[in-house]
Design an enzyme around this catalytic site. Sequence first.
Site, PDB file in Angstrom:
ATOM      1  N   HIS A 156       0.810  -1.229   0.000  1.00 18.37           N
ATOM      2  CA  HIS A 156       0.000   0.000   0.000  1.00 18.37           C
ATOM      3  C   HIS A 156       0.836   1.269   0.000  1.00 18.37           C
ATOM      4  CE1 HIS A 156      -4.002  -1.849   0.608  1.00 18.37           C
ATOM      5  NE2 HIS A 156      -3.248  -2.854   0.982  1.00 18.37           N
ATOM      6  N   ASP A 364       3.659   9.260  -1.036  1.00 18.17           N
ATOM      7  CA  ASP A 364       2.471   8.529  -0.618  1.00 18.17           C
ATOM      8  C   ASP A 364       2.238   7.399  -1.605  1.00 18.17           C
ATOM      9  OD1 ASP A 364       0.229   8.063   0.985  1.00 18.17           O
ATOM     10  OD2 ASP A 364      -0.322  10.179   0.992  1.00 18.17           O
TER      11      ASP A 364
HETATM   12  P1  ADQ Z   1      -2.719   6.322   4.698  1.00 13.78           P
HETATM   13  O1  ADQ Z   1      -1.294   6.738   4.855  1.00 13.78           O
HETATM   14  O2  ADQ Z   1      -3.500   6.207   5.941  1.00 13.78           O
HETATM   15  O3  ADQ Z   1      -2.870   4.981   3.879  1.00 13.78           O
HETATM   16  P2  ADQ Z   1      -4.655   7.654   2.813  1.00 13.78           P
HETATM   17  O4  ADQ Z   1      -4.602   6.902   1.551  1.00 13.78           O
HETATM   18  O5  ADQ Z   1      -4.843   9.115   2.619  1.00 13.78           O
HETATM   19  O6  ADQ Z   1      -3.358   7.480   3.715  1.00 13.78           O
HETATM   20  O7  ADQ Z   1      -5.864   7.105   3.646  1.00 13.78           O
HETATM   21  C1  ADQ Z   1      -6.238   7.699   4.842  1.00 13.78           C
HETATM   22  C2  ADQ Z   1      -7.689   7.378   5.165  1.00 13.78           C
HETATM   23  O8  ADQ Z   1      -7.964   7.837   6.484  1.00 13.78           O
HETATM   24  C3  ADQ Z   1      -8.660   8.086   4.228  1.00 13.78           C
HETATM   25  O9  ADQ Z   1      -9.720   7.235   3.926  1.00 13.78           O
HETATM   26  C4  ADQ Z   1      -9.121   9.294   5.062  1.00 13.78           C
HETATM   27  O10 ADQ Z   1     -10.442   9.712   4.791  1.00 13.78           O
HETATM   28  C5  ADQ Z   1      -9.024   8.765   6.457  1.00 13.78           C
HETATM   29  N1  ADQ Z   1      -8.738   9.901   7.345  1.00 13.78           N
HETATM   30  C6  ADQ Z   1      -7.653  10.709   7.328  1.00 13.78           C
HETATM   31  N2  ADQ Z   1      -7.793  11.692   8.232  1.00 13.78           N
HETATM   32  C7  ADQ Z   1      -8.988  11.513   8.828  1.00 13.78           C
HETATM   33  C8  ADQ Z   1      -9.714  12.190   9.851  1.00 13.78           C
HETATM   34  N3  ADQ Z   1      -9.256  13.284  10.439  1.00 13.78           N
HETATM   35  N4  ADQ Z   1     -10.911  11.695  10.194  1.00 13.78           N
HETATM   36  C9  ADQ Z   1     -11.394  10.592   9.602  1.00 13.78           C
HETATM   37  N5  ADQ Z   1     -10.758   9.916   8.639  1.00 13.78           N
HETATM   38  C10 ADQ Z   1      -9.574  10.355   8.265  1.00 13.78           C
HETATM   39  C11 ADQ Z   1      -1.971   4.009   3.311  1.00 13.78           C
HETATM   40  C12 ADQ Z   1      -0.952   4.592   2.345  1.00 13.78           C
HETATM   41  C13 ADQ Z   1      -1.645   5.375   1.246  1.00 13.78           C
HETATM   42  C14 ADQ Z   1      -2.669   4.485   0.531  1.00 13.78           C
HETATM   43  C15 ADQ Z   1      -3.580   3.778   1.537  1.00 13.78           C
HETATM   44  C16 ADQ Z   1      -4.475   2.716   0.870  1.00 13.78           C
HETATM   45  O11 ADQ Z   1      -0.012   5.419   3.034  1.00 13.78           O
HETATM   46  O12 ADQ Z   1      -0.689   5.880   0.305  1.00 13.78           O
HETATM   47  O13 ADQ Z   1      -3.453   5.273  -0.324  1.00 13.78           O
HETATM   48  O14 ADQ Z   1      -2.828   3.115   2.541  1.00 13.78           O
HETATM   49  O15 ADQ Z   1      -3.736   1.842   0.077  1.00 13.78           O
END
Ligand code: ADQ
Length: 458
Positions: A156, A364
């Site tokens: 991921h 990311d």
């Molecule tokens: P993350 O590093 O966690 O994921 P991301 O892909 O942005 O990063 O996913 C974060 C999730 O958490 C999103 O669904 C977002 O809505 C939720 N989130 C963030 N802040 C929030 C808040 N304040 N309240 C509620 N929800 C919140 C890892 C990898 C990424 C990859 C994903 C999936 O680092 O690059 O996209 O896995 O493969």
Amino acid sequence: MSRLVVVSNRVGPLKDTGKAGGLAVALVDVLQEMGGLWFGWTGTISDEGSFGPLQTETTKNVTLAQIDMTQADYDDYYAGYANRTLWPVLHYRLDLADFGRRYEEGYRRVNERFATRLRPMLKADDVIWVQDYHFFNFAAELRAMGVNNKVAFFLHIPFPAPEILAGLPNADQLVRRMLAYDLIGFQTTRDADNFRRFVISEIGGTDKGNSVVSAGGREVLVRGYPIGIDAMGFSKLATTPDARRHTARIEKLTGGRPQIIGVDRIDYSKGLPERFRAFERLLEDYPENRGGVSLMQVAPPSRSELDAYAEIRRELEELTGHINGRFADLDWTPIRFMARSFTRRALAGIYRASRVGLVTPLRDGMNLVAKEYVAAQRAEDPGVLVLSRFAGAAEGMPEALIVNPHSTEGVAAALQAALNMPLEERRDRWQAMFDRICAQDASAWAREILADLDTHRK
Ligand code: ADQ
């Protein structure tokens, strides 16, 4: 039809508690559709650890099976090798990596223990799908126990260029062990290329064409499979009463003045201090935005036991104070920084109330926030996405305003362009991105990987 067995560090939840991230939601949908077993850590530390009882829970056609780990497992494998060693290295931050001596051994131990506990549950034709950097060694451990099932892996987070990965002690062994998988999926073609280049240049593998590499007597399918979200579902969330309430609260607060939104876990990979400085530069270089445009940053703390994470939070609080102190007026606060989380419905409403989505990670794997922001917009009056070139999402969202997150000036200029973009251009760019994220959603992502695994290993 064969049964699907998913392995990941954290498991579930199956119900929508509003807490599950994008990965869990995607996997829940696939598992509920296909039926299967989901195996991983309970999230609990106990003295017996992985030798303790297996906790199972079945809802309809999906079984969750979880085991504990010990404090030493948690320290060495999870907080240690996974989060202090692999996470920084794979995000190109060798400078932040900690190569603690017990970490690597703890990582091997936990991979071996978890594989040992899964093995008795496996049937001969199960298809096994392992998730993320916590379990690079999992297939190698299963193979050593004589398991010959089809096994796929999906990473991921980013896979760095060979020149960076080579800085990880024993990187070649780690990659050799990964070749026990039949299929290795990455977020982007860049990550898949980096892996392929490492196999060829560092461990003497060969490129067989058609995305297959061979080394050590194994032929592995290596490809980019950009993860998606449930775009239609998320778009509908944005019009629920709960979401509307949040949209209305923000609109009341801003009085129709434009808001820029950032949503990220607090993590050094997300480029948060750089983002705050770029917003400050917007106010410096384009003074017409003073008294008008605000930045809302929602950032739930994560891994706060690690020093690097606590430091960023402090830095963000300081920057917020500095920028607000410098520019705020009686009826306008430039930055609102909230270190908390929201339900998915609330988030959808917050995205919808924001004229610009500012997604500027330094690295990311994908970044689901970029896709959620697009999914939540009003078709007739959508906002603009400003997106880092170093997010995997940039590969499939060229209609966003693509920026270098290290360039304070460049991000400020893109924000200015976003804030002044004519409606027609906003609609065109949004429509192209929305259509694509609907076509390439989470369930298409999973189905494609499993179909490729099936074809590759007849
Ligand atoms: P993350 O590093 O966690 O994921 P991301 O892909 O942005 O990063 O996913 C974060 C999730 O958490 C999103 O669904 C977002 O809505 C939720 N989130 C963030 N802040 C929030 C808040 N304040 N309240 C509620 N929800 C919140 C890892 C990898 C990424 C990859 C994903 C999936 O680092 O690059 O996209 O896995 O493969």
